[in-house]
Design a protein around this motif. Structure first.
Motif, PDB file in Angstrom:
ATOM      1  N   VAL A 162      52.745  64.458   5.280  1.00  0.00           N
ATOM      2  CA  VAL A 162      52.414  64.148   6.753  1.00  0.00           C
ATOM      3  C   VAL A 162      52.857  65.420   7.380  1.00  0.00           C
ATOM      4  O   VAL A 162      53.899  65.657   7.767  1.00  0.00           O
ATOM      5  N   LYS A 163      51.859  66.151   8.035  1.00  0.00           N
ATOM      6  CA  LYS A 163      52.033  67.196   8.715  1.00  0.00           C
ATOM      7  C   LYS A 163      52.286  67.009  10.227  1.00  0.00           C
ATOM      8  O   LYS A 163      51.674  65.920  10.603  1.00  0.00           O
ATOM      9  N   GLY A 164      52.791  67.911  11.189  1.00  0.00           N
ATOM     10  CA  GLY A 164      52.700  67.737  12.523  1.00  0.00           C
ATOM     11  C   GLY A 164      53.902  66.588  12.672  1.00  0.00           C
ATOM     12  O   GLY A 164      53.548  66.113  13.829  1.00  0.00           O
ATOM     13  N   ALA A 165      54.521  66.257  11.822  1.00  0.00           N
ATOM     14  CA  ALA A 165      55.405  65.097  12.036  1.00  0.00           C
ATOM     15  C   ALA A 165      56.946  65.498  12.285  1.00  0.00           C
ATOM     16  O   ALA A 165      57.985  65.572  11.502  1.00  0.00           O
ATOM     17  N   ASN A 166      57.178  65.811  13.558  1.00  0.00           N
ATOM     18  CA  ASN A 166      58.497  66.374  14.243  1.00  0.00           C
ATOM     19  C   ASN A 166      59.394  65.064  14.307  1.00  0.00           C
ATOM     20  O   ASN A 166      58.964  64.170  14.811  1.00  0.00           O
ATOM     21  N   VAL A 167      60.569  64.962  13.680  1.00  0.00           N
ATOM     22  CA  VAL A 167      61.347  64.104  13.752  1.00  0.00           C
ATOM     23  C   VAL A 167      62.032  63.864  15.215  1.00  0.00           C
ATOM     24  O   VAL A 167      62.639  64.948  15.646  1.00  0.00           O
ATOM     25  N   THR A 168      61.821  62.779  15.572  1.00  0.00           N
ATOM     26  CA  THR A 168      62.661  62.489  17.102  1.00  0.00           C
ATOM     27  C   THR A 168      63.706  61.645  16.946  1.00  0.00           C
ATOM     28  O   THR A 168      64.459  61.488  17.929  1.00  0.00           O
ATOM     29  N   SER A 169      63.895  60.814  15.803  1.00  0.00           N
ATOM     30  CA  SER A 169      65.024  59.804  15.853  1.00  0.00           C
ATOM     31  C   SER A 169      65.148  59.579  14.439  1.00  0.00           C
ATOM     32  O   SER A 169      64.365  59.477  13.616  1.00  0.00           O
ATOM     33  N   LEU A 170      66.557  59.468  14.068  1.00  0.00           N
ATOM     34  CA  LEU A 170      66.949  59.373  12.668  1.00  0.00           C
ATOM     35  C   LEU A 170      68.250  58.298  12.782  1.00  0.00           C
ATOM     36  O   LEU A 170      69.210  58.828  13.027  1.00  0.00           O
ATOM     37  N   LEU A 171      67.837  57.170  12.323  1.00  0.00           N
ATOM     38  CA  LEU A 171      69.006  55.910  12.281  1.00  0.00           C
ATOM     39  C   LEU A 171      69.098  55.267  11.041  1.00  0.00           C
ATOM     40  O   LEU A 171      68.022  55.031  10.447  1.00  0.00           O
ATOM     41  N   ARG A 172      70.378  55.003  10.848  1.00  0.00           N
ATOM     42  CA  ARG A 172      70.878  54.130   9.616  1.00  0.00           C
ATOM     43  C   ARG A 172      70.927  52.765  10.003  1.00  0.00           C
ATOM     44  O   ARG A 172      71.817  52.414  10.626  1.00  0.00           O
ATOM     45  N   ASN A 173      70.071  51.918   9.469  1.00  0.00           N
ATOM     46  CA  ASN A 173      70.194  50.476   9.608  1.00  0.00           C
ATOM     47  C   ASN A 173      70.481  49.470   8.531  1.00  0.00           C
ATOM     48  O   ASN A 173      69.598  49.543   7.743  1.00  0.00           O
ATOM     49  N   ASP A 174      71.409  49.120   8.511  1.00  0.00           N
ATOM     50  CA  ASP A 174      71.933  48.267   7.210  1.00  0.00           C
ATOM     51  C   ASP A 174      71.760  49.346   5.952  1.00  0.00           C
ATOM     52  O   ASP A 174      72.371  50.203   5.714  1.00  0.00           O
ATOM     53  N   SER A 175      70.597  48.965   4.934  1.00  0.00           N
ATOM     54  CA  SER A 175      70.373  49.800   3.707  1.00  0.00           C
ATOM     55  C   SER A 175      69.262  50.640   3.834  1.00  0.00           C
ATOM     56  O   SER A 175      68.628  51.153   2.829  1.00  0.00           O
ATOM     57  N   THR A 176      68.838  51.043   5.084  1.00  0.00           N
ATOM     58  CA  THR A 176      67.640  51.868   5.375  1.00  0.00           C
ATOM     59  C   THR A 176      67.637  52.662   6.559  1.00  0.00           C
ATOM     60  O   THR A 176      68.255  52.663   7.307  1.00  0.00           O
ATOM     61  N   TRP A 177      67.156  53.740   6.138  1.00  0.00           N
ATOM     62  CA  TRP A 177      66.927  55.154   7.288  1.00  0.00           C
ATOM     63  C   TRP A 177      65.701  54.741   8.012  1.00  0.00           C
ATOM     64  O   TRP A 177      64.473  54.477   7.345  1.00  0.00           O
ATOM     65  N   ASN A 178      65.741  54.739   9.161  1.00  0.00           N
ATOM     66  CA  ASN A 178      64.312  54.708  10.243  1.00  0.00           C
ATOM     67  C   ASN A 178      64.279  55.733  10.902  1.00  0.00           C
ATOM     68  O   ASN A 178      65.032  56.424  11.619  1.00  0.00           O
ATOM     69  N   VAL A 179      63.160  56.468  10.666  1.00  0.00           N
ATOM     70  CA  VAL A 179      62.816  57.648  11.116  1.00  0.00           C
ATOM     71  C   VAL A 179      61.401  57.757  12.010  1.00  0.00           C
ATOM     72  O   VAL A 179      60.517  57.261  11.588  1.00  0.00           O
ATOM     73  N   GLU A 180      61.768  58.148  13.276  1.00  0.00           N
ATOM     74  CA  GLU A 180      60.693  58.315  14.237  1.00  0.00           C
ATOM     75  C   GLU A 180      60.274  59.625  14.292  1.00  0.00           C
ATOM     76  O   GLU A 180      60.935  60.485  14.339  1.00  0.00           O
TER      77      GLU A 180
END
Length: 369
Positions: A162-180
């Motif tokens: 996925v190109k043009g996907a600048n990461v704006t948020s990176l959070l660990r919730n329970d057993s998963t990483w959530n990336v915006e």
């Protein structure tokens, strides 16, 4: 809508794409690249040469482990990514101690007299030289073909890029990483930080203290080939103290001041003064003058404090994997580092010695963090 996958890789340079090609064989993989092109900041601006003696002991082990795949790239190309070039280091009297120290640790290198050096590169001002050395086995790397080979292999195995996907948020919730990102939301139990010069920024975003990576600018210029010479067979040549290096490039001559100026991560460009100073050092070593520059550029090289790449899980947060700090060695070590990343993530036995794996692990940099 959030996209779920097994492994999210942040960064579409040679490190991230190489890891994706390996991991996609057994896992669902998504690569997030901030730019609209792969390898934009470092990989795509590299004038890479495969040099067995380049780097410290750990890097030389990685060089040796990577060479077979660069020569026979099964599944990525029908021919070698390497082609003959050679590397020659030259030294004035003042630089001989540096050359001697390099040769003490190097293998497969031949000492040359100034006259022999001049026979290989006729424009050298041999009156200034006290000695030289040749690594004839050094080879040119087709960087773009290597990167695209990894990309094709990754996508053929089901990986999404996925190109043009600048990461704006990176959070660990329970057993998963959530990336915006600017291309939507993603979720995975494992995040691979292959963000190059931005790797510490990604770590910080994920709630981790950075590992102290430093980003440096490396500049280069293309100048016309000197008239009356066939430069196609010349080796890469440069000073033993790394004041400059030069090599043939598509019928012209590429010259780099071998600069290492620390910079913040950004879309870097060549500094005119740094380039001029480097070209002056080049002119002192040769018997030609630089009359014009056809093109110039700069790239980013990112190092850990010990100049060794960082590969492994961060023990401070589950599922956060470092694949960063490759510095100027990322292209020629990509096969070995991508294989190691796959082994550590899939919990299979690495094909590198435990000592090498430990030397690359992020734990070594975590004291006091």
């Amino acid at each position: 809508m959030t996209k779920h996958t097994d492994v999210l890789i942040i960064g579409g340079g040679i490190a991230g794409i190489g890891a994706a090609a390996r991991l996609a064989k057994t896992a669902n993989v998504i690569v997030l690249e901030a730019e609209t092109a792969l390898g934009y900041h470092s990989t795509g601006r590299s004038a890479a040469i495969f040099i067995r003696n380049y780097g410290n002991a750990t890097l030389r082990t990685l060089n040796a482990a990577s060479e077979p795949e660069l020569v026979e790239p099964n599944g990525m190309s029908d021919r070698s990514f390497l082609s003959p070039r050679g590397e020659m280091l030259i030294a004035t009297e003042e630089e001989m101690a540096t050359l001697d120290a390099y040769l003490d640790d190097a293998g497969d290198m031949e000492r040359l007299t100034p006259k022999q050096a001049g026979e290989l590169v006729p424009i050298l001002n041999t009156d200034r030289l006290a000695g030289a050395a040749l690594e004839s086995s050094a080879q040119e790397i087709d960087v773009d073909r290597l990167l695209q080979g990894y990309a094709r292999l990754a996508t053929s195995r089901g990986a999404q890029i996925v190109k043009g996907a600048n990461v704006t948020s990176l959070l660990r919730n329970d057993s998963t990483w959530n990336v915006e990102t600017t291309q939507g939301s993603f979720e995975a139990p494992i995040v691979v930080n292959a963000a190059g010069a931005w790797a510490d920024n990604i770590a910080r975003m994920g709630g981790l203290t950075p590992l102290g990576l430093v980003c440096f600018r490396r500049s280069a210029a293309i100048i016309p080939a000197p008239e009356g010479y066939d430069i196609s067979k010349w080796p890469l040549f440069g000073s033993a103290t790394e004041d400059f290096y030069a090599k043939p490039d598509a019928g012209a001559l590429m010259v780099s001041p071998a600069d290492e100026d620390p910079v913040d991560p950004h879309d870097v460009w060549a500094d005119d003064m740094v380039l001029a100073e480097g070209l002056h050092r080049f002119e002192q070593a040769v018997n030609i003058s630089v009359t014009r520059v056809l093109h110039s550029w700069a790239g980013l090289r990112t190092f850990a404090v010990d100049r060794t790449p960082i590969v492994g899980f961060d023990p401070r947060k589950a599922g956060f994997f470092w694949l960063a700090g490759q510095g100027g060695y990322g292209i020629q070590t990509a096969p070995a580092l991508s294989r190691l990343a796959m082994s550590l993530i899939t919990q299979t036995q690495p094909n590198l010695a435990d000592q090498t794996v430990s030397a690359l692990a992020p734990d070594r940099l975590l004291k006091g963090k």
